[in-house]
Design a protein around this motif. Structure first.
Motif, short mmCIF file in Angstrom:
data_model
loop_
_atom_site.label_atom_id
_atom_site.label_comp_id
_atom_site.label_asym_id
_atom_site.label_seq_id
_atom_site.Cartn_x
_atom_site.Cartn_y
_atom_site.Cartn_z
N ARG A 3 3.32 6.16 -5.41
CA ARG A 3 3.14 6.34 -6.86
C ARG A 3 1.94 7.22 -7.16
O ARG A 3 1.96 8.04 -8.10
N ALA A 4 0.89 7.07 -6.36
CA ALA A 4 -0.29 7.91 -6.56
C ALA A 4 0.05 9.38 -6.28
O ALA A 4 -0.42 10.28 -6.98
N ASP A 32 0.83 -1.20 0.00
CA ASP A 32 0.00 0.00 0.00
C ASP A 32 0.87 1.26 0.00
O ASP A 32 0.58 2.24 -0.69
N ALA A 33 1.92 1.23 0.80
CA ALA A 33 2.79 2.40 0.90
C ALA A 33 3.40 2.76 -0.45
O ALA A 33 3.49 3.94 -0.82
N GLU A 92 -5.67 0.98 -7.86
CA GLU A 92 -5.34 -0.30 -7.23
C GLU A 92 -5.68 -0.26 -5.73
O GLU A 92 -6.20 -1.22 -5.16
N LEU A 93 -5.40 0.88 -5.11
CA LEU A 93 -5.74 1.03 -3.68
C LEU A 93 -7.26 0.97 -3.48
O LEU A 93 -7.75 0.40 -2.50
N VAL A 94 -8.00 1.57 -4.41
CA VAL A 94 -9.46 1.52 -4.32
C VAL A 94 -9.93 0.07 -4.40
O VAL A 94 -10.78 -0.38 -3.62
N ASP A 95 -9.36 -0.66 -5.36
CA ASP A 95 -9.77 -2.06 -5.52
C ASP A 95 -9.48 -2.87 -4.26
O ASP A 95 -10.27 -3.72 -3.85
#
Lengths: 168, 192
Positions: B9-10, B3-4, B20-23
């Motif tokens: 990257r976000a 996640d970090a 990807e974090l949302v998913d």
């Protein structure tokens, strides 16, 4: 006892789990990313719209209250006009529904107006007795007759003439 | 990828990383909102708002807690703000929730003795439990529902509710006790 409690607790937990069981819709991620990509709407719009509506309401309230506030400022001229106006009103009402007014006890309604005028303008104490007299107009008492029409009209026409003469 | 790393990257402007974090966390966020709001539609709106807020505040994420905990805290705040609206409360009270509808639609058999043995598996019994849970004070109800989702550790629940873990555990136990008490009031025997 404890077994029963454990069984019930497991059941409670299961129901609680079922209450929040579920998944967002399949296109959830797409919709989130679409909102992120969309130009950011002005947060101020959420503030300005209700603020503008509130301003309109305030303006309306203020405009309605203004006449009441400005009336006491004009001391002499309006004061004289008001006591006469309640006296003029009864004749305007009387001719049409004579019987109805007799039943509706007109005297208290007329009394209220001078009181209100007196409360608003303590300076106009001299005018009050003049306005009280027409309220007790005995013309209203002889409403006893069973055939009311013609009698009522005569009495009404007399009362206002006397009052106006006294005021002047 | 952790996640970090995705957060990093976000932050650098990679929208796919945030996607990807949302998913990864959409279910947990959605269920937290559902626990607070009770309505799937409202929960989905609140979950979307939570991700949007998280994206815009990504720079303020310092990594002191996990991204999931940080995100869940935002989601919980979004959901609670919605819950405070009178309209939402009215909808909660006036309209049966989807889950309750499911219970109502299920065929249920009459439980003559109304002992839990007879009632277990009975849709009416479950419906009464749903009602008792819904009638709980919000603090107890929130703790119970979040604990049962399976998506959160106690410390995550504590962060979301800004409450010590010990208090969270007490609230869960108290919630169960109150539900048992309500069931007893409704005529169920041997409910502990």
């Amino acid at each position: 006892m404890l077994d029963e409690r454990d069984a019930i607790d497991r059941h409670i937990d299961g129901v609680a789990r079922a209450m929040i069981d579920g998944e967002p819709r399949a296109d959830f991620t797409v919709r989130v990313m679409r909102r992120i990509a969309a130009p950011r709407t002005h947060a101020g719009a959420w503030l300005w719209t209700p603020a503008a509506a509130a301003a309109v309401v305030v303006l309306i309230v203020v405009s309605f209250h203004r006449p009441q506030v400005s009336a006491p400022a004009g001391p002499v001229a309006p004061v004289i006009a008001r006591p006469t106006s309640p006296a003029v009103e009864p004749p305007a009402l009387m001719p049409a529904p004579v019987v109805a007014i007799a039943d509706a006890k007109p005297a208290p309604a007329v009394r209220a107006r001078p009181d209100r005028v007196a409360a608003e303008r303590p300076m106009d104490v001299d005018v009050e007795p003049l306005s009280v007299q027409p309220m007790h107009v005995p013309a209203l008492d002889p409403l006893d007759p069973t055939a009311p029409g013609a009698i009522g009209i005569e009495q009404l026409s007399v009362a206002p003439i006397n009052i106006e003469g006294e005021n002047k | 990828m952790t996640d970090a790393e995705l957060v990093e990257r976000a932050r650098q402007g990679d929208p796919a990383a945030f996607g990807e974090l949302v998913d990864r966390h959409r279910s947990a966020v959605y269920r937290a909102a559902l626990a607070a709001l009770g309505s799937p539609a409202d929960a989905e709106d609140a979950a979307q708002d939570a991700f949007l807020t998280a994206y815009r505040r990504l720079d303020s994420f310092r990594g002191e807690a996990s991204f999931k905990t940080w995100l869940l805290t935002i989601a919980w705040h979004q959901a609670i703000n919605r819950r405070r609206g009178l309209t939402r409360w009215w909808r909660l009270i006036a309209q049966p929730r989807a889950n309750e509808e499911e219970f109502r639609d299920e065929e249920h058999f009459a439980s003559a003795g109304r002992s839990p043995e007879d009632a277990l598996g009975d849709a009416r019994f479950r419906r009464d439990i749903v009602r008792a849970i819904r009638e709980l004070p919000p603090k107890l109800r929130d703790a119970l529902l979040l604990a049962q989702s399976g998506d959160y550790q106690y410390d995550e629940i504590g962060s979301m509710l800004k409450t010590p873990v010990g208090t969270i555990k007490w609230r869960i136990a108290e919630a169960r006790r109150v539900v048992r008490s309500r069931l007893r009031e409704r005529g169920y025997t041997n409910v502990g």
